[in-house]
Enzyme design. Structure first.
Site, PDB file in Angstrom:
ATOM      1  N   HIS A 177      -4.907  -5.323  16.116  1.00  0.00           N
ATOM      2  CA  HIS A 177      -5.667  -6.135  15.156  1.00  0.00           C
ATOM      3  C   HIS A 177      -7.083  -6.465  15.587  1.00  0.00           C
ATOM      4  O   HIS A 177      -7.873  -6.944  14.788  1.00  0.00           O
ATOM      5  CB  HIS A 177      -4.911  -7.439  14.868  1.00  0.00           C
ATOM      6  CG  HIS A 177      -3.627  -7.221  14.166  1.00  0.00           C
ATOM      7  ND1 HIS A 177      -2.425  -7.079  14.830  1.00  0.00           N
ATOM      8  CD2 HIS A 177      -3.364  -7.063  12.859  1.00  0.00           C
ATOM      9  CE1 HIS A 177      -1.474  -6.870  13.945  1.00  0.00           C
ATOM     10  NE2 HIS A 177      -2.009  -6.848  12.755  1.00  0.00           N
ATOM     11  N   CYS A 230      -5.996  -8.156  20.653  1.00  0.00           N
ATOM     12  CA  CYS A 230      -4.890  -7.278  20.261  1.00  0.00           C
ATOM     13  C   CYS A 230      -5.417  -5.873  19.967  1.00  0.00           C
ATOM     14  O   CYS A 230      -6.410  -5.722  19.266  1.00  0.00           O
ATOM     15  CB  CYS A 230      -4.209  -7.839  19.014  1.00  0.00           C
ATOM     16  SG  CYS A 230      -2.991  -6.716  18.330  1.00  0.00           S
ATOM     17  N   HIS A 237       4.169   1.444   2.053  1.00  0.00           N
ATOM     18  CA  HIS A 237       5.321   0.730   1.483  1.00  0.00           C
ATOM     19  C   HIS A 237       5.926   1.520   0.330  1.00  0.00           C
ATOM     20  O   HIS A 237       7.133   1.675   0.222  1.00  0.00           O
ATOM     21  CB  HIS A 237       4.901  -0.647   0.959  1.00  0.00           C
ATOM     22  CG  HIS A 237       4.204  -1.489   1.991  1.00  0.00           C
ATOM     23  ND1 HIS A 237       2.971  -2.031   1.776  1.00  0.00           N
ATOM     24  CD2 HIS A 237       4.559  -1.841   3.246  1.00  0.00           C
ATOM     25  CE1 HIS A 237       2.593  -2.703   2.857  1.00  0.00           C
ATOM     26  NE2 HIS A 237       3.546  -2.602   3.755  1.00  0.00           N
ATOM     27  N   CYS A 293       0.800  -9.642  14.944  1.00  0.00           N
ATOM     28  CA  CYS A 293       1.909  -8.764  15.330  1.00  0.00           C
ATOM     29  C   CYS A 293       3.188  -9.576  15.481  1.00  0.00           C
ATOM     30  O   CYS A 293       4.274  -9.024  15.513  1.00  0.00           O
ATOM     31  CB  CYS A 293       1.650  -8.076  16.656  1.00  0.00           C
ATOM     32  SG  CYS A 293       0.302  -6.898  16.644  1.00  0.00           S
ATOM     33  N   LYS A 346      -6.363   8.878  10.261  1.00  0.00           N
ATOM     34  CA  LYS A 346      -5.613   7.708   9.819  1.00  0.00           C
ATOM     35  C   LYS A 346      -6.312   7.100   8.610  1.00  0.00           C
ATOM     36  O   LYS A 346      -7.529   7.102   8.546  1.00  0.00           O
ATOM     37  CB  LYS A 346      -5.618   6.658  10.940  1.00  0.00           C
ATOM     38  CG  LYS A 346      -4.283   6.503  11.639  1.00  0.00           C
ATOM     39  CD  LYS A 346      -4.376   5.418  12.682  1.00  0.00           C
ATOM     40  CE  LYS A 346      -3.255   4.433  12.504  1.00  0.00           C
ATOM     41  NZ  LYS A 346      -2.976   3.679  13.723  1.00  0.00           N
ATOM     42  N   CYS A 401       0.078 -12.281  19.970  1.00  0.00           N
ATOM     43  CA  CYS A 401      -0.700 -11.940  18.764  1.00  0.00           C
ATOM     44  C   CYS A 401       0.058 -12.460  17.556  1.00  0.00           C
ATOM     45  O   CYS A 401       1.180 -12.044  17.284  1.00  0.00           O
ATOM     46  CB  CYS A 401      -0.925 -10.441  18.628  1.00  0.00           C
ATOM     47  SG  CYS A 401      -1.714 -10.030  17.036  1.00  0.00           S
ATOM     48  N   LYS A 460      -9.242   1.071   5.468  1.00  0.00           N
ATOM     49  CA  LYS A 460     -10.214   0.537   4.517  1.00  0.00           C
ATOM     50  C   LYS A 460     -11.633   0.822   5.013  1.00  0.00           C
ATOM     51  O   LYS A 460     -12.521   1.130   4.227  1.00  0.00           O
ATOM     52  CB  LYS A 460     -10.028  -0.975   4.355  1.00  0.00           C
ATOM     53  CG  LYS A 460      -8.740  -1.327   3.631  1.00  0.00           C
ATOM     54  CD  LYS A 460      -8.930  -1.352   2.126  1.00  0.00           C
ATOM     55  CE  LYS A 460      -7.611  -1.663   1.449  1.00  0.00           C
ATOM     56  NZ  LYS A 460      -7.453  -1.065   0.144  1.00  0.00           N
ATOM     57  N   HIS A 498       0.849  -1.197   0.000  1.00  0.00           N
ATOM     58  CA  HIS A 498       0.000   0.000   0.000  1.00  0.00           C
ATOM     59  C   HIS A 498       0.883   1.245   0.000  1.00  0.00           C
ATOM     60  O   HIS A 498       2.110   1.156  -0.100  1.00  0.00           O
ATOM     61  CB  HIS A 498      -0.973  -0.032   1.179  1.00  0.00           C
ATOM     62  CG  HIS A 498      -0.318  -0.162   2.527  1.00  0.00           C
ATOM     63  ND1 HIS A 498       0.529   0.795   3.039  1.00  0.00           N
ATOM     64  CD2 HIS A 498      -0.366  -1.145   3.450  1.00  0.00           C
ATOM     65  CE1 HIS A 498       0.935   0.411   4.233  1.00  0.00           C
ATOM     66  NE2 HIS A 498       0.430  -0.769   4.497  1.00  0.00           N
TER      67      HIS A 498
HETATM   68 ZN    ZN Z   1      -1.795  -7.709  16.774  1.00  0.00          ZN
END
Ligand code: ZN
Length: 705
Positions: free
Chosen positions: A164, A161, A21, A140, A318, A137, A321, A18
């Site tokens: 996530h 998490c 990167h 992670c 931020k 996690c 999606k 994305h």
């Molecule tokens: Zn996580």
């Protein structure tokens, strides 16, 4: 021979590339090109981190082997780097590093053995075997402490998490530990003695306070029975190395650490230490764990670890999606040149801080700084050289006998004034660039654009051209402009390699700005009498309204698609089972065919309501748009814009029953928020809209099912 080594992080191969990167790669690529341009032998690494439970699970779900899963994700990275000119073929990275490479296994094993034999600064074994129990996690790839997870919602359930929002695994197992707790003082000493080691300052302070807060030993292995996709611990194959431990070591294995063949091909001794570019979210791994591992293994520390900020949306939120405010790489690729994207990224984000990225801002910057600014300066200068000087570079010197005449026009006859200005701007540019202050470096370059623009405007070459006696004065103005463009094309090469080469060629120069060291530029080396090349716009203007309309139309969900003028498609008989292409322009063809079956649940997602038009008016300067207030049975009527003004008089709409997509994300058209969409059929070449309506009476707000 001086060498330089720059790295992006290697990206975890569990998601597709994305903007984040792309951005780090652009920065690394820019730095690498700048170093090469200065004659420094440079190595640029990017790549993917491919081990761990998360890849293993994703592979299982997809029915692939973990390596196939990694290959699949890597193919997207390779596609992105090729499309954005960042791969080896386009002069970008030297290696796309993959942690599944056999030489990496070998290098990592060697590194582990070194650390396993080492003593900490306090005289303990750097690696020891213990038991670890904690909440882990998988996404992670790390254990979570109490402040890093959300408490379970119900008793007996695992915590989740914070990153996530997924349940954590309770992990208790035999594990090797790295005795990080013994390295706090050694690390603080590094931060103290090398103030530039972690940059920028604010991030350095965060890292220091994290280390001062006390370090806990790190679990660096998992039992093979729980994670098999990874590098086995040397001499203890029941254990797999922890994914982060193996991944960090890529920076040295890539260039030859622990592998002779690789050492000969690239050279750890030649290139190490590196400049690491990282996102601020992974700074701790790079600025704390990695240096500690290196100290333990007796390997020199990196030159620096530089953390950049994140891209936020234009409102400072931020990107995600769920919010629908992400910047899509395929949209960038479709509508913008690589150079414009690179320029925007480097100009718009003050390096180290968060920046804001929106398509409109990108168009605005591109049009103002590139098309109207630099591009216009280049084309007007060269067009005048073509017209007034027979396409040959004029002389930069005014002969003695014309000096007085030239002075009378207000032209500065002392060429060292403009030369001095540009040399100073160049020095500023290089200084800021060296400090990775790209935005300020570009400001310095654009001060030259402004200065030369003003020089031309003040001198009025078109007037000088009318007077045969002022031929030399005219020539000098154009020479100074052309010579400035030569300097700019050299300075801007690392940022905009394509455009700078185009400018260079149009000046009729041989070779490449990529091979011209900017610190060795000398005023006046543009040769009098040489022919210029074909004059073409370097940065075509972007039609903002058109491009934004295309981007917005493409962002809308396919399916029921109504109306900002052209975009209207009823759905059709679902005869075809071909997947529908994303509906960019709905035409009659779309309306008759090509769609795919959907489930009833998919249809239920679209909230279609009966509405009644209370008022309707034209939108100033938008001859297709009607602005309507529509009662759909809610407390307040909805404001909806529809592209039907060419076919429906506003007065005739009032009182009509229409079908409104009530749960469409509101969006702005011509400065008005549209809180829904009116459904219409569309036919004919021009996509004439015909509004869907009812022949029987039906109350406002009734739902269509
Ligand atoms: Zn996580």
């Amino acid at each position: 021979m001086k060498t330089f080594y720059v790295t992006t992080p290697i990206y975890y191969a569990n998601s597709l590339p994305h903007l984040g990167h792309l951005y780090t790669m652009i920065v690394a690529d820019t730095i690498a090109r700048a170093k090469r341009q200065r004659g420094i032998e440079t190595y640029f690494l990017t790549g993917t981190d491919e081990h761990g439970i998360n890849i293993e699970r994703a592979a299982q779900r997809a029915g692939r082997t973990p390596k196939e899963q990694a290959d699949y994700v890597v193919s997207y990275y390779k596609k992105m780097t090729a499309e954005f000119g960042l791969d080896t073929e386009h002069g970008g990275y030297d290696i796309f590093m993959r942690t599944t490479a056999p030489f990496h296994y070998q290098g990592v094993s060697e590194f582990w053995r070194k650390v396993a034999k080492a003593k900490t600064p306090k005289g303990n074994d750097a690696i020891y075997k213990g038991h670890y129990e904690g909440w882990f996690c998988a996404a992670c790839a790390e254990y979570k402490t109490e402040d890093e997870y959300a408490k379970p919602k119900a008793e007996g359930e695992p915590p989740t998490c914070l990153v996530h929002d997924t349940p954590l695994d309770r992990v208790s197992e035999e594990s090797y530990f790295f005795r990080l707790s013994d390295y706090a003082e050694a690390l603080l000493e590094v931060f103290e003695s090398r103030p530039d080691f972690v940059r920028p300052e604010a991030r350095r302070n965060e890292v220091i306070s994290f280390v001062r807060g006390g370090l806990q030993d790190l679990s660096v292995s998992r039992l093979k029975s729980s994670v098999s996709w990874g590098i086995p611990v040397p001499d203890d194959p029941e254990h797999t190395m922890y994914v982060w431990f193996d991944a960090l070591i890529n920076y040295i294995t890539a260039i030859g650490y622990g592998n002779e063949e690789r050492e000969r091909a690239v050279g750890f001794k030649k290139y190490w230490p590196a400049l690491h570019l990282v996102g601020k979210d992974i700074l701790r791994f790079h600025a704390v764990y990695w240096p500690a591992f290196l100290i333990a293994a007796g390997v020199e520390l990196p030159c620096a670890i530089v953390a950049h900020g994140m891209w936020l949306d234009p409102n400072g939120r931020k990107m995600s999606k769920t919010l629908g405010n992400t910047i899509e790489l395929d949209v960038l690729q479709k509508h913008f040149s690589i150079d414009a994207i690179r320029y925007f990224c480097l100009r718009e984000m003050v390096f180290g801080q968060d920046g804001r990225f929106g398509y409109e801002a990108l168009i605005d910057r591109s049009n103002s700084d590139l098309a109207s600014g630099l591009g216009n300066l280049s084309s007007r200068t060269l067009t005048m050289i073509a017209r007034y000087c027979d396409s040959r570079i004029p002389s930069g010197v005014i002969p003695e006998d014309k000096l007085l005449l030239a002075k009378r026009t207000g032209v500065d006859t002392d060429e060292t004034t403009v030369a001095g200005f540009i040399e100073h701007a160049r020095d500023q540019f290089l200084l800021h660039f060296e400090n990775l202050a790209f935005s300020r470096a570009l400001e310095a370059a654009w001060s030259v654009v402004a200065r030369i623009d003003k020089m031309i405007t003040d001198a009025k070459p078109w007037d000088l051209a009318k007077d045969e006696n002022q031929k030399q004065t005219l020539g000098v103005i154009l020479y100074r402009a052309a010579e400035s463009l030569r300097w700019l094309s050299v300075l801007l090469h690392p940022v905009m390699p394509g455009a700078s080469q185009a400018m260079w060629n149009q000046l009729g120069l041989q070779g490449s700005p990529a091979q011209t060291n900017p610190s060795e530029l000398k005023w006046g080396e543009l040769k009098e009498g040489s022919s210029i090349g074909d004059v073409q716009p370097v940065f075509p203007r972007i039609d903002k309204a058109n491009v934004m309309a295309e981007i917005n139309a493409a962002e809308e969900p396919a399916g029921v698609h109504a109306t900002e003028a052209d975009a209207v498609a009823g759905s059709a008989s679902a005869q075809e089972t071909q997947p529908a292409p994303p509906m960019k322009h709905a035409t009659e063809a779309d309306a008759v065919g090509v769609t795919s079956f959907i489930e009833i649940d998919d249809f239920a997602k679209v909230d279609l309501r009966v509405g009644q038009v209370l008022s309707a008016e034209r939108v100033p300067k938008a001859d297709k748009l009607l602005l309507m207030k529509i009662d759909i049975g809610e407390e307040q009527p909805r404001q909806v814009l529809a592209g039907i003004a060419q076919y429906y008089e506003p007065e005739k709409m009032i009182g009509r029953k229409v079908v409104v997509v009530a749960n469409l994300k509101p969006r702005k058209l011509r400065g008005f928020e549209s809180q829904g969409m009116v459904v219409a059929a569309s036919y004919g070449e021009e996509g004439r809209p015909v509004i869907a309506t009812f022949t029987e009476d039906v109350p406002n707000g009734a739902r269509l099912k």
